[in-house]
Design an enzyme around this catalytic site. Structure first.
Site, PDB file in Angstrom:
ATOM      1  N   ASP A  36      12.931   0.628   5.487  1.00 19.21           N
ATOM      2  CA  ASP A  36      12.722   0.123   6.845  1.00 19.21           C
ATOM      3  C   ASP A  36      12.027   1.160   7.726  1.00 19.21           C
ATOM      4  O   ASP A  36      11.195   0.818   8.571  1.00 19.21           O
ATOM      5  CB  ASP A  36      14.057  -0.274   7.472  1.00 19.21           C
ATOM      6  CG  ASP A  36      14.636  -1.529   6.845  1.00 19.21           C
ATOM      7  OD1 ASP A  36      13.859  -2.279   6.209  1.00 19.21           O
ATOM      8  OD2 ASP A  36      15.851  -1.753   6.980  1.00 19.21           O
ATOM      9  N   CYS A  37      12.392   2.429   7.542  1.00 20.07           N
ATOM     10  CA  CYS A  37      11.799   3.470   8.390  1.00 20.07           C
ATOM     11  C   CYS A  37      10.528   4.069   7.786  1.00 20.07           C
ATOM     12  O   CYS A  37       9.764   4.745   8.491  1.00 20.07           O
ATOM     13  CB  CYS A  37      12.820   4.571   8.684  1.00 20.07           C
ATOM     14  SG  CYS A  37      13.692   5.186   7.239  1.00 20.07           S
ATOM     15  N   TYR A  38      10.313   3.839   6.488  1.00 14.12           N
ATOM     16  CA  TYR A  38       9.080   4.276   5.828  1.00 14.12           C
ATOM     17  C   TYR A  38       8.514   3.083   5.057  1.00 14.12           C
ATOM     18  O   TYR A  38       8.679   2.967   3.842  1.00 14.12           O
ATOM     19  CB  TYR A  38       9.358   5.442   4.870  1.00 14.12           C
ATOM     20  CG  TYR A  38       9.770   6.723   5.558  1.00 14.12           C
ATOM     21  CD1 TYR A  38       8.828   7.512   6.211  1.00 14.12           C
ATOM     22  CD2 TYR A  38      11.102   7.141   5.545  1.00 14.12           C
ATOM     23  CE1 TYR A  38       9.203   8.693   6.839  1.00 14.12           C
ATOM     24  CE2 TYR A  38      11.484   8.315   6.169  1.00 14.12           C
ATOM     25  CZ  TYR A  38      10.531   9.086   6.814  1.00 14.12           C
ATOM     26  OH  TYR A  38      10.900  10.252   7.443  1.00 14.12           O
TER      27      TYR A  38
END
Length: 386
Positions: free
Chosen positions: A129-131
């Site tokens: 989700d963050c990468y």
């Protein structure tokens, strides 16, 4: 009269320090004696240039948009480690490429980067989700990176055995090609110019020591791996085997491929020649005794690399090895070095010049290394200690 690091550095700053190489100091001691020479000389420079397989580099690429958490990484088709943070990696010198094999490897990537070339970066990720990015394909050079520093876990062996082959067939090793029936002997130490042989008990070389590393100012970061200081020594304290090693680090952007070069050993693999120079402060008469050692006083063992137990065939001095031949069982056997004494002399001279010009000051070690360390061997076990 003992000296301190501060006193020597103050003399360097004033341009008054006397700096000579480990080869030059031998004649000074012969002329003046150990005591007077210790008062006269402030710093002795040492150096080596040879294949050092346990070498590599930490790199940080910076974040792309959208960002990626790199899991599998290749630089010019050479695998780099993806088990660090999102855009950090470590590339080892001996890693072969996926397309050219051992003809091109991590050492070549490192030296290409130092030479100012861009290398092809390909990385993949499962995505998070963050990468969210799952793949990236681009070209990068040192100018594009946030950090790029050489970090070599094991360099600068204090001493090392010489190699011979008593079998009837040619063998290919990290000590080069060894011809059958004791056809040749190879060795890889700078002898009397070698850094740790001039400080055999690690009195001035330790964690934090400032060094010449591949043309840049670097540091000793810790003991090198396989630090075997507790091995056999002669009556003056000089090791007869590998003994100490150094972990070293330095900024790649300041390095020069005159002093760091890739190498390919036939039917063995990739390695990297690394140039290291270390200044030794002459704090007292004992240090002068250590640094005035000659090739005739330093010894190593010729070991049979065709036997897995590597039995010792003969103990020899570096003066004998450098003579071009060693006699064994009535046979004169040609000797050849893997390390370059010419390049080591150039490094020692370069480091001497830096110090004389006040561009390089001595750093007292934060921690000294033990003289009684021993090695473990890898044991084959069934099950584990659960």
């Amino acid at each position: 009269m003992p000296k301190t690091y501060q006193e020597i550095n103050e003399k360097i700053a004033r341009g008054e320090a006397v700096i000579v190489t480990a080869e030059e100091v031998i004649d000074i001691v012969k002329e003046r004696g150990t005591k007077e020479a210790a008062e006269y000389v402030d710093v002795v420079t040492t150096a080596t240039f040879g294949p050092m397989c346990s070498s590599g580099a930490f790199l940080n690429f910076g974040h792309a948009d959208p960002p990626i958490r790199m899991a599998e990484i290749e630089l010019n088709n050479v695998e780099a480690y993806g088990g660090l943070a999102a855009v950090d990696t470590y590339i080892g010198a001996t890693q072969p490429s996926s397309d050219k094999g051992a003809e091109y490897g991590g050492a070549h990537v490192i030296c290409d980067l130092i030479d100012g070339k861009e290398v092809h970066l390909h990385a993949t990720s499962p995505g998070t989700d963050c990468y969210p990015r799952k793949e990236i394909d681009t070209w990068v050079g040192l100018k594009d990176m946030n950090e790029a520093y050489l970090y070599n876990p094991r360099n600068c062996y204090q001493n090392y055995n010489a190699a011979i082959n008593t079998s009837k067939k040619r063998i290919y090793t990290y000590m080069g090609i060894l011809h059958p029936n004791m056809g040749n002997i190879t060795y890889s130490t700078a002898g009397a110019l070698s850094p740790l042989l001039n400080d055999p008990l690690y009195k001035t070389i330790g964690m934090g020591t400032r060094i010449f590393l591949a043309g840049a100012q670097g540091y000793v970061s810790w003991m090198g791996t396989q630090f075997n200081s507790g091995g056999a020594r002669d009556d003056k304290g000089y090791p007869l085997g590998g003994a100490g090693t150094l972990a070293v680090m330095g900024e790649m952007r300041e390095m020069n491929t005159k002093y760091i070069q890739p190498a390919v050993f036939e039917r063995y693999g990739v390695s990297m020649f690394v140039g290291i120079g270390i200044p030794i402060p002459i704090l007292d008469e004992e240090m002068m005794q250590f640094v005035s050692v000659t090739d005739a006083e330093l010894h190593t063992n010729i070991m049979d690399y065709s036997d897995k137990d590597r039995p010792v065939i003969k103990k020899v001095s570096y003066a004998e090895l450098r003579s071009g031949s060693v006699e064994i069982d009535g046979k004169k056997i040609r000797t050849s070095p893997l390390s370059s004494l010419t390049k080591a002399r150039t490094i020692a001279d370069e480091l001497t010049g830096w110090i004389k010009k006040g561009e390089f000051f001595l750093q007292e070690p934060v921690t000294k290394f033990p003289v009684n360390n021993t090695l473990n061997s890898l044991k084959i076990k069934e099950g584990g200690n659960k």
